[in-house]
Design an enzyme around this catalytic site. Structure first.
Site, mmCIF file in Angstrom:
data_model
loop_
_atom_site.group_PDB
_atom_site.id
_atom_site.type_symbol
_atom_site.label_atom_id
_atom_site.label_comp_id
_atom_site.label_asym_id
_atom_site.label_seq_id
_atom_site.Cartn_x
_atom_site.Cartn_y
_atom_site.Cartn_z
ATOM 1 N N SER A 1 0.838 -1.200 0.000
ATOM 2 C CA SER A 1 0.000 0.000 0.000
ATOM 3 C C SER A 1 0.871 1.247 0.000
ATOM 4 O O SER A 1 1.651 1.464 0.935
ATOM 5 C CB SER A 1 -0.895 0.016 1.237
ATOM 6 O OG SER A 1 -1.451 1.312 1.380
ATOM 7 N N HIS B 1 -1.418 -1.505 -4.043
ATOM 8 C CA HIS B 1 -2.648 -1.132 -3.349
ATOM 9 C C HIS B 1 -2.727 0.388 -3.219
ATOM 10 O O HIS B 1 -1.808 1.038 -2.712
ATOM 11 C CB HIS B 1 -2.660 -1.791 -1.968
ATOM 12 C CG HIS B 1 -3.958 -1.671 -1.245
ATOM 13 N ND1 HIS B 1 -5.065 -2.448 -1.534
ATOM 14 C CD2 HIS B 1 -4.344 -0.852 -0.232
ATOM 15 C CE1 HIS B 1 -6.064 -2.129 -0.723
ATOM 16 N NE2 HIS B 1 -5.656 -1.144 0.071
ATOM 17 N N MET C 1 -9.194 7.943 -0.031
ATOM 18 C CA MET C 1 -10.024 8.331 1.122
ATOM 19 C C MET C 1 -10.549 9.748 0.911
ATOM 20 O O MET C 1 -9.803 10.618 0.449
ATOM 21 C CB MET C 1 -9.197 8.293 2.411
ATOM 22 C CG MET C 1 -8.503 6.967 2.662
ATOM 23 S SD MET C 1 -7.728 6.963 4.288
ATOM 24 C CE MET C 1 -6.765 5.452 4.184
ATOM 25 N N HIS D 1 -8.554 0.759 -3.698
ATOM 26 C CA HIS D 1 -9.437 0.599 -2.536
ATOM 27 C C HIS D 1 -10.144 1.919 -2.270
ATOM 28 O O HIS D 1 -9.540 2.853 -1.744
ATOM 29 C CB HIS D 1 -8.560 0.166 -1.341
ATOM 30 C CG HIS D 1 -9.301 -0.045 -0.067
ATOM 31 N ND1 HIS D 1 -8.658 -0.233 1.139
ATOM 32 C CD2 HIS D 1 -10.635 -0.109 0.205
ATOM 33 C CE1 HIS D 1 -9.559 -0.401 2.096
ATOM 34 N NE2 HIS D 1 -10.766 -0.320 1.561
ATOM 35 N N MET E 1 -12.332 4.220 -0.300
ATOM 36 C CA MET E 1 -12.961 4.502 0.991
ATOM 37 C C MET E 1 -13.629 5.860 0.861
ATOM 38 O O MET E 1 -13.188 6.867 1.428
ATOM 39 C CB MET E 1 -11.891 4.486 2.107
ATOM 40 C CG MET E 1 -11.426 3.074 2.441
ATOM 41 S SD MET E 1 -9.851 3.035 3.317
ATOM 42 C CE MET E 1 -8.730 3.101 1.928
ATOM 43 N N PHE F 1 -6.415 4.794 8.316
ATOM 44 C CA PHE F 1 -5.009 5.103 8.585
ATOM 45 C C PHE F 1 -4.131 3.862 8.437
ATOM 46 O O PHE F 1 -4.575 2.757 8.747
ATOM 47 C CB PHE F 1 -4.849 5.670 10.003
ATOM 48 C CG PHE F 1 -5.649 6.929 10.212
ATOM 49 C CD1 PHE F 1 -5.125 8.167 9.860
ATOM 50 C CD2 PHE F 1 -6.936 6.861 10.716
ATOM 51 C CE1 PHE F 1 -5.877 9.327 10.019
ATOM 52 C CE2 PHE F 1 -7.704 8.019 10.878
ATOM 53 C CZ PHE F 1 -7.173 9.251 10.527
ATOM 54 N N GLY G 1 -0.517 1.791 9.516
ATOM 55 C CA GLY G 1 0.259 1.609 10.735
ATOM 56 C C GLY G 1 -0.513 1.176 11.963
ATOM 57 O O GLY G 1 -0.017 1.306 13.078
ATOM 58 N N GLY H 1 -4.488 -4.285 6.542
ATOM 59 C CA GLY H 1 -4.277 -3.584 7.802
ATOM 60 C C GLY H 1 -3.476 -4.410 8.794
ATOM 61 O O GLY H 1 -3.871 -5.512 9.162
ATOM 62 N N GLY I 1 1.302 -2.165 4.012
ATOM 63 C CA GLY I 1 1.793 -0.797 3.884
ATOM 64 C C GLY I 1 3.094 -0.645 4.643
ATOM 65 O O GLY I 1 4.190 -0.752 4.092
HETATM 66 C C1 DX5 Z 1 -6.207 1.549 5.855
HETATM 67 C C2 DX5 Z 1 -5.776 1.202 4.464
HETATM 68 C C3 DX5 Z 1 -4.648 0.237 4.385
HETATM 69 C C4 DX5 Z 1 -3.346 0.709 4.981
HETATM 70 C C5 DX5 Z 1 -2.585 -0.486 5.459
HETATM 71 O O1 DX5 Z 1 -7.412 2.234 5.788
HETATM 72 O O2 DX5 Z 1 -6.857 0.635 3.739
HETATM 73 O O3 DX5 Z 1 -4.447 -0.179 3.048
HETATM 74 O O4 DX5 Z 1 -2.551 1.410 4.083
HETATM 75 O O5 DX5 Z 1 -1.435 -0.058 6.086
HETATM 76 P P1 DX5 Z 1 -0.625 -0.953 7.113
HETATM 77 O O6 DX5 Z 1 -0.138 -2.152 6.354
HETATM 78 O O7 DX5 Z 1 0.461 -0.054 7.553
HETATM 79 O O8 DX5 Z 1 -1.569 -1.346 8.208
HETATM 80 ZN ZN ZN Z 2 -6.485 -0.328 1.800
#
Ligand code: DX5
Ligand code: ZN
Length: 217
Positions: free
Chosen positions: A7, A32, A36, A65, A67, A142, A144, A175, A196
């Site tokens: 991501s 990815h 948002m 993705h 959102m 978010f 992390g 996530g 990510g």
């Molecule tokens: C959260 C995102 C994820 C995010 C994952 O809303 O959809 O794709 O970037 O990040 P990590 O792998 O750091 O949890």
């Molecule tokens: Zn995502």
């Protein structure tokens, strides 16, 4: 066969092109892209123009993705920007079948996602309209955050429904995916893994992707 989808949310946006190349050269299967809108989730990232810009620099499969509220408004934009797969959220609209059909009609793969608190069984009537189901393993918004183990019940429920219907639908998780949590999600039935922080924050993206693969293979 598993797929790793880094991501870009966790990358250094001041050098986006180089960051994408880093994971593409490092063995990523998909890229990815977290869109948002500040309404569906309390954060704003980027939209179709940014995706269109990196499309020119990358041959990776673009896993977009969304959102965002009322995603139907923007499907054409994301198709034109170069999405290969578009995920909409179950909680973001009422006209799921219509939107999923529109995505497929545009020649793009369609996917639906549920937040951790949304019961997985509600996806049952939608499974024939999707190529993938994305089970969120954190609250969207978010990067992390820590993996929520209870979401594995949803992965198992979705896997069972897909099997019962004899459909060919992938399950993606998103996530908190690390070499530790990927195994838990794999055992529950996920085969596509968004990562990510564990990829982009690592000193070497290729090593980080390899470590994720090694953890399940
Ligand atoms: C959260 C995102 C994820 C995010 C994952 O809303 O959809 O794709 O970037 O990040 P990590 O792998 O750091 O949890
Ligand atoms: Zn995502």
């Amino acid at each position: 066969m598993i797929k790793i989808s880094p991501s870009v949310l966790a990358c250094d946006f001041s050098k986006l092109g180089e960051e994408v190349a880093r994971v593409e050269d490092g063995g990523a299967d998909l890229l990815h892209l977290d869109v948002m809108d500040g309404i569906f989730v309390p954060n704003i990232t980027f939209g179709a123009p940014i995706i269109s810009a990196i499309r020119k620099k990358s041959a990776l499969f673009f896993d977009v993705h969304l959102m965002i509220t009322t995603p139907a408004r923007y499907i054409d934009d994301f198709v034109k920007a170069g999405a290969d797969l578009i995920t909409i959220h179950y909680e973001s609209c009422d006209n799921h079948i219509e939107v999923l059909k529109a995505i497929r009609a545009a020649g793009v793969k369609a996917s639906i996602s549920i937040k951790p608190a949304t019961p997985a069984f509600i996806l049952e009537p939608l499974l024939e309209y999707v190529d993938m189901v994305l089970v969120m393993t954190v609250e969207p918004g978010f990067g992390g955050q820590a993996f929520i183990p209870e979401t594995m019940d949803s992965v198992r429920t979705v896997a069972q429904m897909i099997q019962q219907k004899g459909l060919n639908v992938d399950i993606e998780v998103d996530g908190g995916i690390t070499p530790e949590t990927i195994k838990i999600a794999y055992d529950a039935g996920a085969r596509v893994f968004v990562a990510g922080s564990s990829v982009f924050k690592a000193p070497d993206a290729a090593d980080a992707i390899a470590a994720l693969r090694r953890a399940v293979e």
